[in-house]
Design an enzyme around this catalytic site. Structure first.
Site, short mmCIF file in Angstrom:
data_model
loop_
_atom_site.label_atom_id
_atom_site.label_comp_id
_atom_site.label_asym_id
_atom_site.label_seq_id
_atom_site.Cartn_x
_atom_site.Cartn_y
_atom_site.Cartn_z
N TYR A 296 -24.46 2.09 24.74
CA TYR A 296 -23.08 1.53 25.65
C TYR A 296 -23.83 0.44 26.64
O TYR A 296 -24.41 0.49 27.53
CB TYR A 296 -22.40 2.51 26.36
N SER B 72 -11.64 11.56 20.97
CA SER B 72 -10.19 12.52 21.45
C SER B 72 -8.69 12.09 21.68
O SER B 72 -8.03 13.24 21.25
CB SER B 72 -10.54 13.80 22.09
N ARG C 297 -11.24 -1.76 18.99
CA ARG C 297 -10.59 -0.68 17.84
C ARG C 297 -9.44 -1.39 17.38
O ARG C 297 -9.30 -0.66 16.74
CB ARG C 297 -9.39 -0.33 19.51
N1 LIG Z 1 -20.51 9.51 19.26
C1 LIG Z 1 -20.23 8.58 18.96
O1 LIG Z 1 -19.80 7.76 17.66
C2 LIG Z 1 -18.64 7.91 19.84
C3 LIG Z 1 -18.30 6.98 19.29
C4 LIG Z 1 -16.74 7.16 20.02
C5 LIG Z 1 -16.53 7.56 20.99
N2 LIG Z 1 -17.34 8.23 22.02
C6 LIG Z 1 -17.61 8.48 23.37
O2 LIG Z 1 -16.61 9.96 23.47
C7 LIG Z 1 -15.65 8.88 24.55
C8 LIG Z 1 -14.51 9.02 24.46
O3 LIG Z 1 -13.80 8.30 22.84
P1 LIG Z 1 -12.97 6.99 22.93
O4 LIG Z 1 -12.99 6.02 24.16
O5 LIG Z 1 -13.23 6.17 21.63
O6 LIG Z 1 -11.73 7.12 22.89
P2 LIG Z 1 -10.52 8.06 23.30
O7 LIG Z 1 -11.18 9.19 24.61
O8 LIG Z 1 -9.83 8.54 22.50
O9 LIG Z 1 -9.79 6.95 23.86
C9 LIG Z 1 -9.87 6.18 25.42
C10 LIG Z 1 -9.04 5.15 25.70
O10 LIG Z 1 -7.45 5.65 26.11
C11 LIG Z 1 -6.76 4.76 26.32
N3 LIG Z 1 -6.64 6.43 28.03
C12 LIG Z 1 -7.72 7.54 28.04
N4 LIG Z 1 -7.21 8.36 29.12
C13 LIG Z 1 -5.75 7.58 28.72
C14 LIG Z 1 -4.93 8.41 30.19
N5 LIG Z 1 -4.94 9.21 30.51
N6 LIG Z 1 -3.94 6.76 30.15
C15 LIG Z 1 -3.53 6.12 28.89
N7 LIG Z 1 -4.33 5.82 27.94
C16 LIG Z 1 -5.59 6.62 28.34
C17 LIG Z 1 -7.44 3.58 27.47
O11 LIG Z 1 -7.15 2.69 26.62
P3 LIG Z 1 -7.37 1.59 27.21
O12 LIG Z 1 -8.69 1.09 27.58
O13 LIG Z 1 -6.62 0.79 26.04
O14 LIG Z 1 -6.98 2.12 28.77
C18 LIG Z 1 -9.35 5.00 27.08
O15 LIG Z 1 -9.97 3.32 26.69
C19 LIG Z 1 -16.33 7.45 24.37
O16 LIG Z 1 -16.36 6.95 25.68
C20 LIG Z 1 -17.65 7.84 24.09
O17 LIG Z 1 -18.39 8.80 25.45
C21 LIG Z 1 -18.88 8.50 21.27
#
Ligand SMILES: NC(=O)c1ccc[n+]([C@@H]2O[C@H](COP(=O)([O-])OP(=O)(O)OC[C@H]3O[C@@H](n4cnc5c(N)ncnc54)[C@H](OP(=O)(O)O)[C@@H]3O)[C@@H](O)[C@H]2O)c1
Length: 319
Positions: free
Chosen positions: A57, A200, A222
């Protein structure tokens, strides 16, 4: 927020985990270091004790932000990081771990995860036995406390587990992406492997804030997410419209409903990514939401409007 046990380890984690891919800046747009730091501190103040990052990251940037933000509370938090698929040879794992320790400004990593299986993203297909030998040596030396894998199929997870104790699997998992349920879930349950669900909230889609005509800023990865493609959009909006009244009746947001559904399942925690304090605090509050069985069943059924027509490919993006 009531803490849970990670696998069979002595590590206690919060059911809502803060994800910090965003803090790495790469592949996201408009991320500010000071705001990322505030978000991490606010998450901690709001009850999140567990933080997920990765060496990849922002090439260590996310780890450095996490290390800095949690500097004063290191002994009260759980830090999970990951070694990328281009560093899976024995010496590469050891070196990557030492780099992560330095980035995180700590002398131990609570959970060290293999980010993607060998051979992914054009990397060399290193035998799992070799990578796991490095992981178990690091654990024996006290540099890491537990071993996890991410994006592994059940078959890959089973093989890794023959070389050492695996305490967690980190797959993509949400109301809109449920492929792991049929593949690795039963194995995890049987073997007390905690599932750490990533994306999630379907990368923000489940918060309901992205309308039909949404286009991402250039540089935001995205647009490659299959769930954001026009062919899925109608079903996504239909499902969100059905979820809205359930969230409203529980006095919570759609995002909190999505997180609460995940953590209602024993052995499953939700990694919620956040770019600012407001998001982090809202996500933390989902850790205290308790939905009725009736609502959980309704939410589960609504999610299938999106997931039933999807194919079996477990990867969420068209890279
Ligand atoms: N192991 C892997 O391959 C892998 C892959 C993906 C992710 N991950 C891990 O999982 C974590 C979470 O996954 P993700 O970031 O892909 O997806 P996510 O948690 O489903 O979505 C995060 C995005 O949702 C929005 N968001 C979050 N909280 C919010 C709220 N309370 N109100 C409004 N919008 C909100 C934001 O979008 P905006 O940025 O548009 O505001 C944020 O960037 C990552 O940070 C990482 O640590 C791991």
């Amino acid at each position: 927020m009531e803490l849970r046990t990670l696998g069979t380890s002595s590590i206690r984690i919060s059911p809502v985990i803060m994800g910090t891919w965003q803090a790495g800046k790469d592949m996201w747009v408009g991320i500010d270091d000071a705001e990322s730091t505030r978000a991490i501190k606010s998450a901690y103040d709001a009850g999140i004790t567990t933080f997920d990052t990765a060496e990849v990251y922002g090439n260590g940037h996310s780890e450095r932000i996490v290390g800095n933000a949690l500097n004063g509370v290191r002994d009260r938090v759980v830090i999970a990081t990951k070694v990328f698929s281009n560093h899976l040879e024995y010496n590469q794992v050891i070196d990557a771990c030492h780099r992560s320790l330095k980035n995180l400004n700590t002398d131990y990593i609570d959970l060290y995860q293999i980010h993607w299986p060998p051979g992914t993203f054009g990397a060399k297909k290193v035998p799992l036995e070799e990578t796991m030998r490095a992981m178990t040596d690091l654990k024996a030396q006290g540099k890491i406390r537990a071993i996890g894998v991410s994006n592994f199929s059940r078959r890959q997870l089973e093989e890794a587990a023959t070389y050492g104790r695996i305490d967690s699997l980190q797959p993509p998992y949400s109301l809109f992406w449920r492929k792991v349920e049929k593949d690795a879930f039963p194995y995890c349950r049987k073997n007390k492997i905690t599932v750490l669900a990533y994306s999630s909230m379907a990368q923000g889609l489940l918060t309901g804030k992205f309308g039909r005509d949404h286009t991402f800023a250039k540089g935001d990865h995205r647009f490659r997410n299959k769930l954001f493609q026009p062919k899925n959009f109608k079903r996504v909006q239909e499902a969100l419209d059905k979820l809205r009244p359930i969230a409203a009746a529980n006095h919570i947001t759609l995002g909190q409903l999505a997180l609460a559904w995940i953590i209602s399942q024993p052995g499953v925690c939700a990694i919620a990514g956040a770019r600012n304090s407001e998001q982090a605090v809202q996500n933390a509050a989902a850790g205290n939401v308790c939905l009725s069985d009736e609502d959980l069943m309704a939410v589960d059924t609504i999610g299938r409007i999106v997931t039933d027509p999807l194919d079996d490919d477990p990867v969420m993006w068209e890279w």
